[in-house]
Design a protein around this motif. Structure first.
Motif, short mmCIF file in Angstrom:
data_model
loop_
_atom_site.label_atom_id
_atom_site.label_comp_id
_atom_site.label_asym_id
_atom_site.label_seq_id
_atom_site.Cartn_x
_atom_site.Cartn_y
_atom_site.Cartn_z
N ALA A 1 0.84 -1.35 -0.01
CA ALA A 1 0.08 -0.04 0.13
C ALA A 1 0.90 1.40 0.03
N SER A 2 1.97 1.13 0.84
CA SER A 2 2.61 2.50 0.92
C SER A 2 3.52 2.57 -0.39
N GLN A 3 3.89 1.56 -1.07
CA GLN A 3 4.77 1.58 -2.09
C GLN A 3 3.90 2.12 -3.34
N ARG A 4 2.45 1.88 -3.52
CA ARG A 4 1.63 1.98 -4.30
C ARG A 4 1.18 3.59 -4.26
N ASP A 5 1.16 3.96 -2.95
CA ASP A 5 0.89 5.43 -2.72
C ASP A 5 2.11 6.19 -3.26
N LYS A 6 3.12 5.85 -3.04
CA LYS A 6 4.21 6.77 -3.46
C LYS A 6 4.30 6.87 -4.85
N LEU A 7 4.22 5.72 -5.66
CA LEU A 7 4.07 5.67 -7.18
C LEU A 7 2.94 6.50 -7.60
N VAL A 8 1.74 6.42 -6.90
CA VAL A 8 0.91 7.38 -7.50
C VAL A 8 1.19 8.90 -7.46
N ILE A 9 1.92 9.30 -6.34
CA ILE A 9 2.45 10.76 -6.27
C ILE A 9 3.33 10.86 -7.29
N GLU A 10 4.33 9.96 -7.24
CA GLU A 10 5.60 9.94 -8.32
C GLU A 10 5.14 10.15 -9.80
N THR A 11 4.17 9.29 -10.07
CA THR A 11 3.61 9.51 -11.47
C THR A 11 3.01 10.50 -11.90
N LEU A 12 1.73 11.07 -11.14
CA LEU A 12 1.17 12.28 -11.24
C LEU A 12 2.40 13.56 -11.45
N PHE A 13 3.22 13.40 -10.58
CA PHE A 13 4.34 14.79 -10.50
C PHE A 13 5.15 14.32 -11.84
N GLY A 14 5.53 13.09 -12.15
CA GLY A 14 6.54 12.96 -13.04
C GLY A 14 5.91 12.98 -14.32
N THR A 15 4.61 12.97 -14.61
CA THR A 15 4.08 12.67 -16.07
C THR A 15 3.06 13.76 -16.27
N GLY A 16 2.59 14.36 -15.30
CA GLY A 16 1.48 15.53 -15.51
C GLY A 16 0.17 14.68 -15.98
N ILE A 17 -0.12 13.38 -16.02
CA ILE A 17 -1.30 12.83 -16.36
C ILE A 17 -2.34 13.07 -15.57
N ARG A 18 -3.65 13.15 -15.99
CA ARG A 18 -4.91 13.27 -15.51
C ARG A 18 -5.26 12.20 -14.55
N LEU A 19 -6.20 12.40 -13.39
CA LEU A 19 -6.70 11.36 -12.69
C LEU A 19 -7.36 10.30 -13.59
N ALA A 20 -8.00 10.52 -14.47
CA ALA A 20 -8.96 9.61 -15.28
C ALA A 20 -7.84 8.83 -16.12
N GLU A 21 -6.69 9.41 -16.59
CA GLU A 21 -5.79 8.65 -17.29
C GLU A 21 -4.94 7.81 -16.56
N LEU A 22 -4.57 8.28 -15.08
CA LEU A 22 -3.95 7.19 -14.22
C LEU A 22 -4.80 6.14 -13.87
N LEU A 23 -6.10 6.10 -13.79
CA LEU A 23 -6.99 4.96 -13.53
C LEU A 23 -7.16 4.12 -14.71
N LEU A 24 -6.63 4.52 -15.79
CA LEU A 24 -6.77 3.77 -16.97
C LEU A 24 -5.51 2.92 -17.24
N LEU A 25 -4.48 3.35 -16.62
CA LEU A 25 -3.09 2.90 -17.01
C LEU A 25 -3.11 1.49 -16.84
#
Length: 294
Positions: free
Chosen positions: A129-153
């Motif tokens: 859970a902790s590593q997933r949370d970190k990846l969520v933050i890192e992915t959003l900040f590291g790629t600039g993708i939208r929430l909907a796009e993140l959920l479809l990855l």
């Protein structure tokens, strides 16, 4: 010619997302109810003056300029469609002007604070859970993708050979975004850890819950809000704030505006230009702090 016909057109011809379709439907049903209850009119009988009354009623109810403008945009699309289908003789939206919306700068978090957050060994442990949370933050900040796009990855959207991810954006427009080495390593570790969980629900989606089901919007919101609290005192703490942070960091480091537009998946450059205001404000601050004549 009904609202349902229009929504079907948007879904199949314009390829609008389910979220956008629901928004259009809500706006049109609200407008239709107002016309029927106030003037006893159907949507095809509406005139300019009736739309104006609807606008005034919304403003009197305290609806924001942004929301009123969005509802009017829905009506413009709807009546443009009706006019093309010969369902109305005149477009009641032709003379309607949306209320002026005060310009607001995009809210972002300083990149140094985000680096400090993501480098923390206290906030993130080795659990899934902790590593997933970190990846969520890192992915959003590291790629600039939208929430909907993140959920479809999906896991298959990550290309480790090319160091890129494939993103399905608005209206099913695909784009390729480069990823940094830190994010790439974090993705590799996360996918391995996810495999080791032996979840009963197998899914190709990259982000999942603690039990292996597909991640959902409120989960991502909670993750972002929780961790941004450690580095930001701003009221707004959302996935879109990290998208703003990504764009602002790129611009501050000299990235071309057209390149940022492509990375963000914006349809027009006008949507991207809003980030230049943040850069100008930053330059003003630097000038006031550093120049003897400031």
């Amino acid at each position: 010619m009904t609202v349902e016909h229009f929504l079907t057109y948007l879904q199949h011809e314009k390829r609008y997302s389910s979220h956008t379709l629901q928004s259009y439907k809500t706006d049109l049903l609200q407008f239709g109810d107002f016309m029927l209850n106030t003037f006893e009119l159907t949507l095809t009988e509406v005139k300019y003056v009736h739309v104006r009354n609807f606008m005034v009623a919304l403003m009197d109810d305290g609806v924001s300029e942004n929301s009123v403008g969005r509802k009017l945009s829905t009506l413009r699309s709807f009546y443009k469609y009706l006019l093309r289908e010969n369902a109305v003789a005149m477009n009641p939206m032709a003379l309607v002007k949306a209320p002026k919306v005060p310009k607001r700068l995009p809210v972002f978090v300083d990149e140094l604070k985000l680096d400090e957050l993501l480098d923390s060994e206290v906030l993130f442990d080795e659990s899934f859970a902790s590593q997933r949370d970190k990846l969520v933050i890192e992915t959003l900040f590291g790629t600039g993708i939208r929430l909907a796009e993140l959920l479809l990855l999906k896991e298959g959207d990550v290309n480790f050979y090319e160091s890129t991810i494939r993103v399905m954006g608005k209206r099913n427009k695909e784009r390729i975004i480069p990823i940094g080495r830190t994010l790439e390593e974090l993705l590799k570790d996360y996918i391995k850890l996810k495999t080791l969980q032996n979840f009963d629900n197998k899914t190709e989606l990259l982000f999942v819950t603690d039990k292996g089901a597909a991640a959902y919007p409120s989960l991502i919101y909670r993750i972002v809000q929780r961790y941004l609290t450690y580095v930001s005192t701003q009221d707004k703490k959302s996935p879109h704030v990290l998208r703003h942070s990504y764009a602002t960091s790129l611009l501050n480091r000299g990235a071309d505006l057209n390149a940022i537009k492509e990375l963000l998946g914006h349809a027009s450059l006008a949507a991207t230009q809003v980030y230049t205001h943040n850069s100008v404000e930053r330059l003003k601050t630097i000038y006031k702090q550093a120049h003897p004549k400031a």
